[in-house]
Design a protein around this motif. Structure first.
Motif, short mmCIF file in Angstrom:
data_model
loop_
_atom_site.label_atom_id
_atom_site.label_comp_id
_atom_site.label_asym_id
_atom_site.label_seq_id
_atom_site.Cartn_x
_atom_site.Cartn_y
_atom_site.Cartn_z
N ALA A 124 72.21 6.16 7.61
CA ALA A 124 72.98 5.07 7.00
C ALA A 124 72.12 4.11 6.19
N VAL A 125 70.79 4.20 6.33
CA VAL A 125 69.89 3.31 5.60
C VAL A 125 69.61 3.91 4.23
N PRO A 126 69.98 3.23 3.15
CA PRO A 126 69.73 3.79 1.81
C PRO A 126 68.24 3.89 1.51
N TRP A 127 67.89 4.93 0.75
CA TRP A 127 66.48 5.16 0.44
C TRP A 127 65.88 4.00 -0.35
N GLN A 128 66.69 3.33 -1.14
CA GLN A 128 66.19 2.22 -1.95
C GLN A 128 65.66 1.08 -1.08
N ALA A 129 66.12 1.02 0.18
CA ALA A 129 65.69 -0.07 1.06
C ALA A 129 64.23 0.08 1.50
N TYR A 130 63.75 1.31 1.59
CA TYR A 130 62.36 1.52 2.02
C TYR A 130 61.56 2.31 0.98
N MET A 131 62.05 2.36 -0.24
CA MET A 131 61.38 3.10 -1.30
C MET A 131 60.02 2.49 -1.63
N ILE A 132 59.96 1.16 -1.74
CA ILE A 132 58.70 0.49 -2.09
C ILE A 132 57.65 0.64 -0.99
N PRO A 133 57.99 0.38 0.29
CA PRO A 133 56.98 0.62 1.34
C PRO A 133 56.46 2.06 1.37
N GLN A 134 57.35 3.01 1.13
CA GLN A 134 56.90 4.40 1.09
C GLN A 134 55.92 4.63 -0.05
N PHE A 135 56.21 4.07 -1.21
CA PHE A 135 55.30 4.24 -2.34
C PHE A 135 53.95 3.61 -2.06
N ILE A 136 53.93 2.44 -1.44
CA ILE A 136 52.66 1.79 -1.09
C ILE A 136 51.88 2.66 -0.11
N MET A 137 52.58 3.23 0.86
CA MET A 137 51.93 4.09 1.85
C MET A 137 51.35 5.34 1.18
N MET A 138 52.10 5.97 0.30
CA MET A 138 51.61 7.15 -0.39
C MET A 138 50.43 6.81 -1.30
N SER A 139 50.46 5.62 -1.89
CA SER A 139 49.35 5.21 -2.76
C SER A 139 48.08 5.00 -1.95
N GLU A 140 48.21 4.42 -0.76
CA GLU A 140 47.04 4.15 0.06
C GLU A 140 46.37 5.42 0.57
N VAL A 141 47.16 6.46 0.78
CA VAL A 141 46.57 7.72 1.25
C VAL A 141 46.24 8.66 0.09
N GLY A 142 46.48 8.21 -1.14
CA GLY A 142 46.09 8.99 -2.31
C GLY A 142 46.95 10.19 -2.62
N LEU A 143 48.25 10.14 -2.28
CA LEU A 143 49.13 11.28 -2.53
C LEU A 143 50.04 11.09 -3.74
N THR A 144 49.98 9.92 -4.38
CA THR A 144 50.80 9.73 -5.56
C THR A 144 50.29 10.62 -6.70
N ASN A 145 51.19 10.98 -7.58
CA ASN A 145 50.91 11.88 -8.69
C ASN A 145 50.46 13.26 -8.21
N THR A 146 50.94 13.64 -7.04
CA THR A 146 50.73 14.99 -6.51
C THR A 146 52.05 15.48 -5.91
N PRO A 147 52.28 16.77 -5.90
CA PRO A 147 53.53 17.27 -5.29
C PRO A 147 53.57 17.05 -3.78
N TRP A 148 52.41 16.81 -3.16
CA TRP A 148 52.38 16.62 -1.71
C TRP A 148 53.05 15.34 -1.28
N SER A 149 53.17 14.36 -2.17
CA SER A 149 53.90 13.15 -1.82
C SER A 149 55.38 13.46 -1.60
N ILE A 150 55.96 14.26 -2.48
CA ILE A 150 57.36 14.65 -2.33
C ILE A 150 57.54 15.50 -1.06
N ILE A 151 56.61 16.41 -0.84
CA ILE A 151 56.70 17.28 0.33
C ILE A 151 56.58 16.47 1.62
N ALA A 152 55.65 15.54 1.66
CA ALA A 152 55.45 14.74 2.87
C ALA A 152 56.67 13.88 3.19
N LEU A 153 57.31 13.35 2.17
CA LEU A 153 58.45 12.46 2.39
C LEU A 153 59.73 13.21 2.71
#
Length: 283
Positions: A124-153
């Protein structure tokens, strides 16, 4: 009089069935009409796509449109990336969803039902509600701009757990108890008994996950900035922006993006219907 009434009663179900088939045929035609127009437009010239009055069939099919779009775009790269993401995410969701569902359906531990309700409540929680925290988390672990970010999420999904749990509840507990008495471990029960019995539900989950991942636009838009990593949805968006006057080629690209999903659905529709129908028998 009794004989006439009996004949009328026998005819009425047949008439009702014919009316039902006609209604279903009209509804199916209405749903397929846009797809038919898209396929037809992909074989037209640009001027004929939006010609008035509408021509449903091209005068001379332009089969060269399907060759031209491969030449002027990176369609092969987009399709390859989309297939990779869709297949990997689907396989992971089948594994994680079915394994977690087995624990919620057949294992006994304190707080099981409460934990399941809390986990399912995340749907029931829309993805837009936690989209930014997820992006920050993926950025900190270095998975942005890789297909593994989509796979992990997307490797885990509450809906898949719910679907598989509902199906597992239809399997008698006595079957698992007998396997435990025979010395089979919980992992053995899951792999050797539950998975082979849950093929229809797995097929339903695979189809839904594959289609959702294939059609995902916002996720790749946020995490995949390199054009070499773009999926078919991002690629078509860039193609429309660059060739906005090439209406026939745009329709050609749309057809190429839909055909794999249609093929997958046609191949798995039997298991899909069976799995969805069976998963709701017991709550």
């Amino acid at each position: 009089m009794a004989t006439l009434d009996t004949r009328a009663d026998r005819r009425s179900p047949g008439i009702g069935r014919v009316v039902g088939y006609v209604v279903l045929a009209l509804a199916a035609a209405g749903l397929l009409l846009p797809f038919f127009w898209m396929v037809s437009s992909s074989l037209k010239t640009d001027n004929a796509v939006f010609a008035s009055p509408v021509t449903w069939l091209p005068d001379v099919p332009q089969w060269g449109n399907y060759l031209e779009i491969w030449r002027i775009s990176d369609m092969l790269t987009w399709l390859k990336n989309t297939v990779f993401l869709s297949v990997v995410v689907t396989l992971l969701q089948l594994l994680t969803g079915s394994f977690a569902a087995y624990g919620f359906a057949k294992a006994r531990f304190p707080g099981r039902n409460l934990l399941f309700l809390v986990y399912i409540g995340t749907i029931a929680v829309p993805w837009q509600a936690y989209m930014i925290p997820q992006f920050i988390m993926m950025s900190e672990v270095g998975l942005t701009n890789t297909p593994w970010s989509i796979i992990a999420l997307q490797a885990f999904g509450a809906f898949g757990v719910f679907l598989m749990r509902q199906y597992y509840l239809t399997i008698p507990d006595e079957l698992c108890e007998a396997a435990r008495v025979d010395g089979l471990s919980e992992y053995g029960i899951y792999f050797r008994i539950m998975l082979p019995l849950s093929v229809p539900a797995l097929a339903s989950l695979a189809l839904l996950t594959f289609v959702t991942t294939w059609n995902d636009y916002l996720g790749p838009l946020i995490y995949l900035r390199d054009p070499d990593l773009w999926t078919i949805q991002l690629g078509l968006k860039s193609f429309v922006s660059e060739y906005n006057a090439e209406h026939a080629l745009i329709m050609t690209g749309s057809v190429l993006s839909v055909v794999p999903i249609a093929v997958v659905f046609l191949l798995g529709q039997k298991y899909f219907v069976q799995g969805v129908a069976t998963s709701g028998l017991k709550g």
